[in-house]
Scaffold this motif. Structure first.
Motif, PDB file in Angstrom:
ATOM      1  N   THR A   1       8.076   2.266  -7.944  1.00 30.18           N
ATOM      2  CA  THR A   1       7.923   0.925  -7.351  1.00 30.18           C
ATOM      3  C   THR A   1       6.559   0.296  -7.591  1.00 30.18           C
ATOM      4  O   THR A   1       6.385  -0.898  -7.298  1.00 30.18           O
ATOM      5  N   ASN A   2       5.586   1.058  -8.083  1.00 27.88           N
ATOM      6  CA  ASN A   2       4.242   0.482  -8.171  1.00 27.88           C
ATOM      7  C   ASN A   2       4.103  -0.609  -9.218  1.00 27.88           C
ATOM      8  O   ASN A   2       3.092  -1.297  -9.273  1.00 27.88           O
ATOM      9  N   GLN A   3       5.114  -0.769 -10.095  1.00 30.42           N
ATOM     10  CA  GLN A   3       5.091  -1.863 -11.058  1.00 30.42           C
ATOM     11  C   GLN A   3       5.820  -3.095 -10.535  1.00 30.42           C
ATOM     12  O   GLN A   3       5.885  -4.120 -11.213  1.00 30.42           O
ATOM     13  N   LYS A   4       6.376  -2.976  -9.321  1.00 34.89           N
ATOM     14  CA  LYS A   4       7.154  -4.090  -8.754  1.00 34.89           C
ATOM     15  C   LYS A   4       6.690  -4.408  -7.338  1.00 34.89           C
ATOM     16  O   LYS A   4       7.494  -4.673  -6.444  1.00 34.89           O
ATOM     17  N   LEU A   5       5.399  -4.370  -7.106  1.00 36.74           N
ATOM     18  CA  LEU A   5       4.879  -4.650  -5.767  1.00 36.74           C
ATOM     19  C   LEU A   5       5.109  -6.098  -5.368  1.00 36.74           C
ATOM     20  O   LEU A   5       5.045  -6.431  -4.174  1.00 36.74           O
ATOM     21  N   TYR A   6       5.408  -6.963  -6.344  1.00 32.85           N
ATOM     22  CA  TYR A   6       5.670  -8.371  -6.018  1.00 32.85           C
ATOM     23  C   TYR A   6       6.936  -8.531  -5.195  1.00 32.85           C
ATOM     24  O   TYR A   6       7.170  -9.573  -4.588  1.00 32.85           O
ATOM     25  N   LYS A   7       7.784  -7.499  -5.135  1.00 32.46           N
ATOM     26  CA  LYS A   7       9.025  -7.597  -4.349  1.00 32.46           C
ATOM     27  C   LYS A   7       8.752  -7.799  -2.869  1.00 32.46           C
ATOM     28  O   LYS A   7       9.616  -8.289  -2.138  1.00 32.46           O
ATOM     29  N   PHE A   8       7.550  -7.409  -2.396  1.00 37.79           N
ATOM     30  CA  PHE A   8       7.245  -7.520  -0.971  1.00 37.79           C
ATOM     31  C   PHE A   8       6.560  -8.833  -0.618  1.00 37.79           C
ATOM     32  O   PHE A   8       6.239  -9.066   0.544  1.00 37.79           O
TER      33      PHE A   8
ATOM     34  N   VAL B   1       6.195 -14.409 -12.076  1.00 36.95           N
ATOM     35  CA  VAL B   1       7.252 -13.692 -11.362  1.00 36.95           C
ATOM     36  C   VAL B   1       8.386 -14.668 -11.078  1.00 36.95           C
ATOM     37  O   VAL B   1       8.217 -15.666 -10.362  1.00 36.95           O
ATOM     38  N   THR B   2       9.539 -14.414 -11.677  1.00 36.90           N
ATOM     39  CA  THR B   2      10.699 -15.280 -11.471  1.00 36.90           C
ATOM     40  C   THR B   2      11.498 -14.801 -10.266  1.00 36.90           C
ATOM     41  O   THR B   2      11.309 -13.671  -9.776  1.00 36.90           O
ATOM     42  N   GLU B   3      12.435 -15.655  -9.834  1.00 33.11           N
ATOM     43  CA  GLU B   3      13.267 -15.286  -8.691  1.00 33.11           C
ATOM     44  C   GLU B   3      14.148 -14.098  -9.027  1.00 33.11           C
ATOM     45  O   GLU B   3      14.360 -13.213  -8.180  1.00 33.11           O
ATOM     46  N   GLU B   4      14.635 -14.044 -10.269  1.00 27.33           N
ATOM     47  CA  GLU B   4      15.484 -12.934 -10.670  1.00 27.33           C
ATOM     48  C   GLU B   4      14.708 -11.619 -10.642  1.00 27.33           C
ATOM     49  O   GLU B   4      15.236 -10.591 -10.215  1.00 27.33           O
ATOM     50  N   MET B   5      13.450 -11.678 -11.131  1.00 26.27           N
ATOM     51  CA  MET B   5      12.616 -10.478 -11.077  1.00 26.27           C
ATOM     52  C   MET B   5      12.379 -10.056  -9.635  1.00 26.27           C
ATOM     53  O   MET B   5      12.405  -8.870  -9.299  1.00 26.27           O
ATOM     54  N   TRP B   6      12.122 -11.052  -8.771  1.00 27.48           N
ATOM     55  CA  TRP B   6      11.817 -10.737  -7.368  1.00 27.48           C
ATOM     56  C   TRP B   6      13.017 -10.114  -6.664  1.00 27.48           C
ATOM     57  O   TRP B   6      12.890  -9.183  -5.885  1.00 27.48           O
ATOM     58  N   ARG B   7      14.228 -10.663  -6.943  1.00 29.87           N
ATOM     59  CA  ARG B   7      15.438 -10.131  -6.303  1.00 29.87           C
ATOM     60  C   ARG B   7      15.675  -8.670  -6.709  1.00 29.87           C
ATOM     61  O   ARG B   7      16.101  -7.858  -5.895  1.00 29.87           O
ATOM     62  N   ASP B   8      15.416  -8.340  -7.975  1.00 26.14           N
ATOM     63  CA  ASP B   8      15.585  -6.976  -8.450  1.00 26.14           C
ATOM     64  C   ASP B   8      16.984  -6.438  -8.127  1.00 26.14           C
ATOM     65  O   ASP B   8      17.156  -5.298  -7.672  1.00 26.14           O
TER      66      ASP B   8
ATOM     67  N   SER C   1       0.823  -1.213   0.000  1.00 24.20           N
ATOM     68  CA  SER C   1       0.000   0.000   0.000  1.00 24.20           C
ATOM     69  C   SER C   1       0.853   1.257   0.000  1.00 24.20           C
ATOM     70  O   SER C   1       0.558   2.229  -0.701  1.00 24.20           O
ATOM     71  N   LEU C   2       1.947   1.250   0.773  1.00 25.45           N
ATOM     72  CA  LEU C   2       2.804   2.422   0.851  1.00 25.45           C
ATOM     73  C   LEU C   2       3.501   2.708  -0.476  1.00 25.45           C
ATOM     74  O   LEU C   2       3.823   3.862  -0.781  1.00 25.45           O
ATOM     75  N   ASN C   3       3.754   1.668  -1.273  1.00 18.41           N
ATOM     76  CA  ASN C   3       4.480   1.841  -2.529  1.00 18.41           C
ATOM     77  C   ASN C   3       3.566   1.873  -3.748  1.00 18.41           C
ATOM     78  O   ASN C   3       4.046   1.983  -4.882  1.00 18.41           O
TER      79      ASN C   3
END
Length: 420
Positions: free
Chosen positions: A365-372, A382-389, A357-359
């Protein structure tokens, strides 16, 4: 001849203007099983008409049903009072209801003159006294010699005489045409004694800004702390709130006037500067509290009184027979609601949603909310590489740091401990 013609034209135009409003104003009523009183209220709401009537003569509780559209006031009143003995007279925006409207109209508008003189107890005339017919807006003021004269509407019973520093007087009118009154000085509160730092002084002789609270004002308040007595009783004194069991709160006179230094008022208890907390003083032991709000308080207490002074005087023994007063009170405090407490894993899910919600509104960051999200529960696509960013390290450490957990909390999670 020309002047006579002009006056006739003016009079005729006024009558025409009065009639025009009643004829041009259209009303819409659609009320079923409503009382006459409610119907008249609705007419007043839709227009500038207002009604005058005697409630003993007009049945306001009678139930009627009306359905009228785009009708004049005459047509509406004919429908409302159909098959009754009620008559009405429309005079501009004033409507009089009675069994004999014409006579009542004359009586209501009939006035008589009342005059008189207002003096002090020593016989000196009082100019500027306000004289008002009670229950109306009809009034006047006395002239330089204390004389007054006003037109009193028929049916009025009382005249009110008021003047600053004098006791207000009510006089019956009855059939009197001359009403003379003598006014007494109102000295309530002027002889009250207040503390001013270097002793006491009568309120009538005081020029500084001092406010007081007396024990008599505290009897029915059942205060928990002194702050409860002062809150709302002293103009210009801001009293804060405290959530601890003892109660209390900050005290500021005329607001916060400093950026870094303390802004609390100086407290003086029975002539001695008091360093403790105000909540430690029993409110029931207090006789009076005087608040010095202006610069004159610095004459005694120096720079320490820059934020004002609270002078607290406690009760003392009095001559006479011993008197024992016992007061008791009881109260019950309970939780309004019991807040739900998350379990360990529910707490982590909540933190994940909070960070999303904060991002959400951050364009970076709103296109990468999967990082959380939990790396072990990544959504499809969503791959691990994408998640690690670009982040290196253990997946769990990266995830828990992203949702804001502290190192000790991360260590407890990895050790399987929900409580440290």
């Amino acid at each position: 001849m020309r002047m006579t013609l002009f006056l006739v034209l003016v009079f005729a135009s006024q009558i025409l203007a009065n009639d025009l409003y009643s004829q041009q104003t259209k009303l819409n009523l659609n009320m079923s099983n409503a009382s006459v009183g409610n119907v008249l209220d609705e007419i007043e709401n839709q227009s500038e008409f207002y009604f005058l009537f005697n409630q003993n003569l007009i049945d306001m509780d009678r139930t009627i049903s009306v359905s009228l559209k785009n009708k004049t006031i005459d047509q509406v009143l004919d429908a409302v009072f159909e098959d009754t003995n009620v008559q009405y007279v429309v005079s501009d925006r004033q409507i009089i209801l009675t069994h004999d409207a014409a006579n009542d109209f004359i009586a209501i508008n009939q006035q008589r003159k009342v005059s008189g003189k207002v003096t002090e107890t020593n016989g000196m005339p009082l100019p500027g006294v306000t004289v008002v017919v009670k229950g109306t807006t009809v009034g006047t003021i006395t002239d330089d010699d204390g004389n007054y004269q006003l037109d009193v509407p028929a049916g009025s019973n009382q005249l009110l005489f008021s003047f600053i520093g004098m006791k207000t007087i009510e006089e019956s009118i009855a059939n009197r045409s001359v009403i003379d009154v003598s006014m007494d000085a109102d000295v309530i509160g002027l002889e009250e004694v207040v503390a001013i730092g270097y002793g006491t002084m009568k309120k009538s002789d005081l020029t500084g800004s001092v406010s007081s609270v007396r024990a008599e004002q505290m009897e029915n308040e059942k205060p928990q702390a002194i702050q409860d007595l002062l809150r709302g009783n002293i103009a210009g004194l801001q009293v804060g709130f405290s959530t601890n069991a003892k109660g209390g709160g900050s005290l500021e006179i005329r607001g916060d006037n400093t950026l870094k230094a303390g802004s609390s008022a100086l407290s003086v208890l029975d002539g001695v500067i008091y360093q403790g907390g105000m909540e430690d003083i029993n409110p029931n032991d207090i006789e009076s509290i005087d608040v010095l709000k202006d610069a004159s308080s610095a004459a005694v207490y120096g720079s320490r009184s820059a934020n004002g002074v609270l002078i607290i005087t406690t009760k003392k023994g009095k001559k006479g027979k011993p008197i024992i007063n016992v007061n008791s009170s009881i109260g019950l405090a309970s939780m309004a609601t019991m807040q739900e407490v998350y379990g360990p894993h529910e707490f982590l899910d909540w933190r994940t949603e909070v960070m999303k919600s904060l991002n959400y509104y951050n364009p970076n960051t709103n296109q990468k909310l999967y990082k959380f999200e939990n790396p072990s529960k990544l959504t499809d696509g969503v791959t691990e590489e994408m998640w690690r960013d670009g982040s290196a390290g253990e997946l769990t450490d990266i995830w828990l740091a992203r949702i804001g957990l502290l190192p000790v909390e991360i260590a407890n999670y990895k050790a399987g401990n929900s409580v440290d």
